[in-house]
Design a protein around this motif. Structure first.
Motif, PDB file in Angstrom:
ATOM      1  N   GLU A 259       0.809  -1.229   0.000  1.00 22.92           N
ATOM      2  CA  GLU A 259       0.000   0.000   0.000  1.00 22.92           C
ATOM      3  C   GLU A 259       0.839   1.273   0.000  1.00 22.92           C
ATOM      4  O   GLU A 259       0.458   2.275  -0.583  1.00 22.92           O
ATOM      5  N   ASP A 260       2.006   1.258   0.673  1.00 25.25           N
ATOM      6  CA  ASP A 260       2.832   2.456   0.783  1.00 25.25           C
ATOM      7  C   ASP A 260       3.756   2.661  -0.419  1.00 25.25           C
ATOM      8  O   ASP A 260       4.370   3.699  -0.540  1.00 25.25           O
ATOM      9  N   ARG A 261       3.840   1.690  -1.276  1.00 25.18           N
ATOM     10  CA  ARG A 261       4.756   1.786  -2.406  1.00 25.18           C
ATOM     11  C   ARG A 261       4.193   2.705  -3.486  1.00 25.18           C
ATOM     12  O   ARG A 261       3.050   2.576  -3.886  1.00 25.18           O
TER      13      ARG A 261
ATOM     14  N   ALA B  40       5.972   7.200 -10.457  1.00 20.11           N
ATOM     15  CA  ALA B  40       6.350   8.066  -9.333  1.00 20.11           C
ATOM     16  C   ALA B  40       7.751   7.725  -8.820  1.00 20.11           C
ATOM     17  O   ALA B  40       8.426   8.574  -8.238  1.00 20.11           O
ATOM     18  N   ARG B  41       8.199   6.488  -9.054  1.00 23.69           N
ATOM     19  CA  ARG B  41       9.540   6.070  -8.635  1.00 23.69           C
ATOM     20  C   ARG B  41      10.587   6.344  -9.711  1.00 23.69           C
ATOM     21  O   ARG B  41      11.753   6.017  -9.548  1.00 23.69           O
ATOM     22  N   GLY B  42      10.189   6.949 -10.843  1.00 24.96           N
ATOM     23  CA  GLY B  42      11.139   7.326 -11.886  1.00 24.96           C
ATOM     24  C   GLY B  42      11.096   6.459 -13.127  1.00 24.96           C
ATOM     25  O   GLY B  42      11.847   6.686 -14.067  1.00 24.96           O
TER      26      GLY B  42
END
Length: 105
Positions: free
Chosen positions: A3-5, A10-12
């Motif tokens: 859930e927090d990932r 968004a991570r590039g």
């Protein structure tokens, strides 16, 4: 997915990364981990040799990239990052892990 990932974008790993990935894999078509043990397998993943952990300079540093197949990335590379040990043996029975006592002379 945890859930927090964050999402891949968004991570590039958005459009710019996908374009770079295709170019890199055209230039480096074979899995480096398989080549190291004498195998020939098509690479499908551009792996960060040193995990970037959000550092954009390290993320985009081409010297920090290697071409690997998805099984090597998802199994061997992830296990190596978590435990520091590369599990498995080559065709001759020698361990992959260069730090294994059988590989030290």
């Amino acid at each position: 997915m945890h859930e927090d990932r964050k999402s891949a974008a968004a991570r590039g790993y958005g459009r710019a990364w996908q374009k770079y990935r295709l170019t890199f894999l055209r230039e480096h078509p074979l899995c480096q981990m398989h080549l190291a043990i004498g195998g020939v397998v098509q690479a499908t993943v551009v792996d960060h040799i040193v995990p970037h952990k959000g550092n954009q300079s390290l993320f985009w540093d081409s010297k920090n990239h290697q071409a690997v197949c998805k099984p090597c990335h998802d199994r061997h590379k992830q296990r190596l990052e978590k435990s520091g040990v590369l599990v498995g043996c080559d065709e001759s029975g020698l361990p992959f892990d260069p730090g294994h006592h059988w590989n030290k002379q």
